[in-house]
Design an enzyme around this catalytic site. Sequence first.
Site, PDB file in Angstrom:
ATOM      1  N   HIS A   1     -44.125  86.176  69.103  1.00  0.00           N
ATOM      2  CA  HIS A   1     -43.884  85.053  68.197  1.00  0.00           C
ATOM      3  C   HIS A   1     -43.142  83.939  68.930  1.00  0.00           C
ATOM      4  O   HIS A   1     -42.129  84.180  69.570  1.00  0.00           O
ATOM      5  CB  HIS A   1     -43.063  85.530  66.999  1.00  0.00           C
ATOM      6  CG  HIS A   1     -42.696  84.450  66.050  1.00  0.00           C
ATOM      7  ND1 HIS A   1     -41.418  84.291  65.591  1.00  0.00           N
ATOM      8  CD2 HIS A   1     -43.429  83.470  65.496  1.00  0.00           C
ATOM      9  CE1 HIS A   1     -41.388  83.259  64.769  1.00  0.00           C
ATOM     10  NE2 HIS A   1     -42.592  82.750  64.694  1.00  0.00           N
TER      11      HIS A   1
ATOM     12  N   ASP B   1     -47.946  79.690  64.393  1.00  0.00           N
ATOM     13  CA  ASP B   1     -46.580  79.819  63.880  1.00  0.00           C
ATOM     14  C   ASP B   1     -46.423  79.019  62.586  1.00  0.00           C
ATOM     15  O   ASP B   1     -46.749  77.831  62.548  1.00  0.00           O
ATOM     16  CB  ASP B   1     -45.596  79.317  64.941  1.00  0.00           C
ATOM     17  CG  ASP B   1     -44.181  79.788  64.705  1.00  0.00           C
ATOM     18  OD1 ASP B   1     -43.829  80.099  63.550  1.00  0.00           O
ATOM     19  OD2 ASP B   1     -43.418  79.847  65.681  1.00  0.00           O
TER      20      ASP B   1
ATOM     21  N   TYR C   1     -48.058  68.352  80.912  1.00  0.00           N
ATOM     22  CA  TYR C   1     -48.087  69.179  82.132  1.00  0.00           C
ATOM     23  C   TYR C   1     -46.818  70.025  82.243  1.00  0.00           C
ATOM     24  O   TYR C   1     -46.889  71.227  82.563  1.00  0.00           O
ATOM     25  CB  TYR C   1     -48.211  68.315  83.392  1.00  0.00           C
ATOM     26  CG  TYR C   1     -49.512  67.585  83.566  1.00  0.00           C
ATOM     27  CD1 TYR C   1     -50.688  67.992  82.955  1.00  0.00           C
ATOM     28  CD2 TYR C   1     -49.574  66.446  84.362  1.00  0.00           C
ATOM     29  CE1 TYR C   1     -51.878  67.311  83.131  1.00  0.00           C
ATOM     30  CE2 TYR C   1     -50.767  65.754  84.542  1.00  0.00           C
ATOM     31  CZ  TYR C   1     -51.907  66.194  83.918  1.00  0.00           C
ATOM     32  OH  TYR C   1     -53.086  65.507  84.105  1.00  0.00           O
TER      33      TYR C   1
END
Length: 154
Positions: free
Chosen positions: A22, A69, A118
């Site tokens: 999670h 989530d 990035y």
Amino acid sequence: MLKNLDPLLNADVLHALRSMGHGDELVVCDANFPGASVAQETVLGKLLRLDGVNAPRAIRAILSVMPLDTFIERPASRMEVVGEPNTIPAVQREVQIEINAAEGREVPFASVERFAFYERARKAYCVIATGEERGYGCFVFTKGVLLAPDAPQQ
């Protein structure tokens, strides 16, 4: 072949998805993203591949087994178009449809500037490269939880 499992999901990808916990983040990138070099710095430390498919198809497969989530406002992020942060390219619109379908609700993207993307990708659990040839087919997903039906809801 396995029953009820998208055949696009190979053993390496399934292992990574199952190993994530999670709050861990997964990057799905297009064919132009520096996936191999960025992936070296991730938790997994190597690039995973879903070659020959575009980003929406790869994300449909991934989200068929990975919950997003629900404890955070934006569990899905997209790379911004350079100089045009509010522009949503076709590939991102198509992926938005896949996300909403997989979650059964609207899950709007968070927007991440290219170089910040990035940096965030380097801290992710893993990077999965697709065969997506369109630019800005790069996304971050935060893994959620699956609770047993009789478990207390948080």
